[in-house]
Scaffold this motif. Structure first.
Motif, PDB file in Angstrom:
ATOM      1  N   VAL A 191      13.333 -49.876  -6.949  1.00  0.00           N
ATOM      2  CA  VAL A 191      12.686 -48.834  -6.143  1.00  0.00           C
ATOM      3  C   VAL A 191      12.270 -49.721  -4.944  1.00  0.00           C
ATOM      4  O   VAL A 191      12.199 -50.716  -4.955  1.00  0.00           O
ATOM      5  N   ARG A 192      12.311 -48.935  -3.833  1.00  0.00           N
ATOM      6  CA  ARG A 192      12.074 -49.282  -2.454  1.00  0.00           C
ATOM      7  C   ARG A 192      11.473 -48.338  -1.477  1.00  0.00           C
ATOM      8  O   ARG A 192      11.506 -47.074  -1.930  1.00  0.00           O
ATOM      9  N   ARG A 193      11.118 -48.917  -0.480  1.00  0.00           N
ATOM     10  CA  ARG A 193      10.741 -47.975   0.579  1.00  0.00           C
ATOM     11  C   ARG A 193      11.705 -48.300   1.814  1.00  0.00           C
ATOM     12  O   ARG A 193      11.891 -49.269   2.036  1.00  0.00           O
ATOM     13  N   TYR A 194      12.026 -46.838   2.280  1.00  0.00           N
ATOM     14  CA  TYR A 194      13.035 -46.776   3.235  1.00  0.00           C
ATOM     15  C   TYR A 194      12.723 -45.439   4.107  1.00  0.00           C
ATOM     16  O   TYR A 194      12.634 -44.465   3.658  1.00  0.00           O
ATOM     17  N   ARG A 195      12.298 -45.841   5.277  1.00  0.00           N
ATOM     18  CA  ARG A 195      12.284 -44.866   6.240  1.00  0.00           C
ATOM     19  C   ARG A 195      11.228 -43.885   5.833  1.00  0.00           C
ATOM     20  O   ARG A 195      11.174 -42.497   6.078  1.00  0.00           O
ATOM     21  N   GLY A 196       9.810 -44.657   5.634  1.00  0.00           N
ATOM     22  CA  GLY A 196       8.730 -43.713   4.941  1.00  0.00           C
ATOM     23  C   GLY A 196       8.924 -43.148   3.657  1.00  0.00           C
ATOM     24  O   GLY A 196       8.039 -42.406   3.339  1.00  0.00           O
ATOM     25  N   LEU A 197      10.057 -43.215   3.029  1.00  0.00           N
ATOM     26  CA  LEU A 197      10.140 -42.563   1.730  1.00  0.00           C
ATOM     27  C   LEU A 197      10.130 -43.648   0.534  1.00  0.00           C
ATOM     28  O   LEU A 197      10.700 -44.762   0.817  1.00  0.00           O
ATOM     29  N   VAL A 198       9.931 -43.276  -0.640  1.00  0.00           N
ATOM     30  CA  VAL A 198      10.104 -44.226  -1.766  1.00  0.00           C
ATOM     31  C   VAL A 198      11.400 -43.574  -2.412  1.00  0.00           C
ATOM     32  O   VAL A 198      11.656 -42.382  -2.658  1.00  0.00           O
TER      33      VAL A 198
END
Length: 111
Positions: free
Chosen positions: A100-107
């Motif tokens: 799981v990661r956070r990228y551009r304000g999304l999960v």
């Protein structure tokens, strides 16, 4: 709101995932519980409780045990390690874990 990007699926906005709480999401037909800790860390584990068979892990209470981030199943209150998926009360039980990661304000979750 889902989007695909090289094997990753966006599941929610990071800002909408309340610290200390989880959400259930469906990724490629599999229910996954996604959690954001008070420190902002993200974890993704299987949403199906191995004892009851119910899809309730996302409603569990988060916390920690000996510095390990955890979630307690609301069905039987067994505690699971959010990093490894291992049940800390019965090591013969485990939940699958997912990147799981956070990228551009999304999960984003990978399956």
């Amino acid at each position: 709101m889902t989007a695909k990007q090289r094997g990753w699926t966006s599941v929610c906005r990071y800002a909408d995932l309340a610290p200390g709480h989880g959400v259930a999401t469906l990724v490629d037909g599999v229910q996954i519980a996604v959690f954001r800790t008070a420190a902002g860390e993200l974890y993704a584990i299987g949403n199906r409780d191995p004892l009851s068979g119910e899809y309730v892990i996302s409603h569990g209470v988060t916390g920690s045990r000996d510095g390990v981030p955890t979630v307690a199943s609301p069905a039987h209150e067994y505690v699971f390690d959010l990093q490894s998926g291992t049940c800390l009360d019965d090591p013969t039980l485990a939940l699958p874990t997912y990147p799981v990661r956070r990228y551009r304000g999304l999960v984003w979750v990978q399956r």
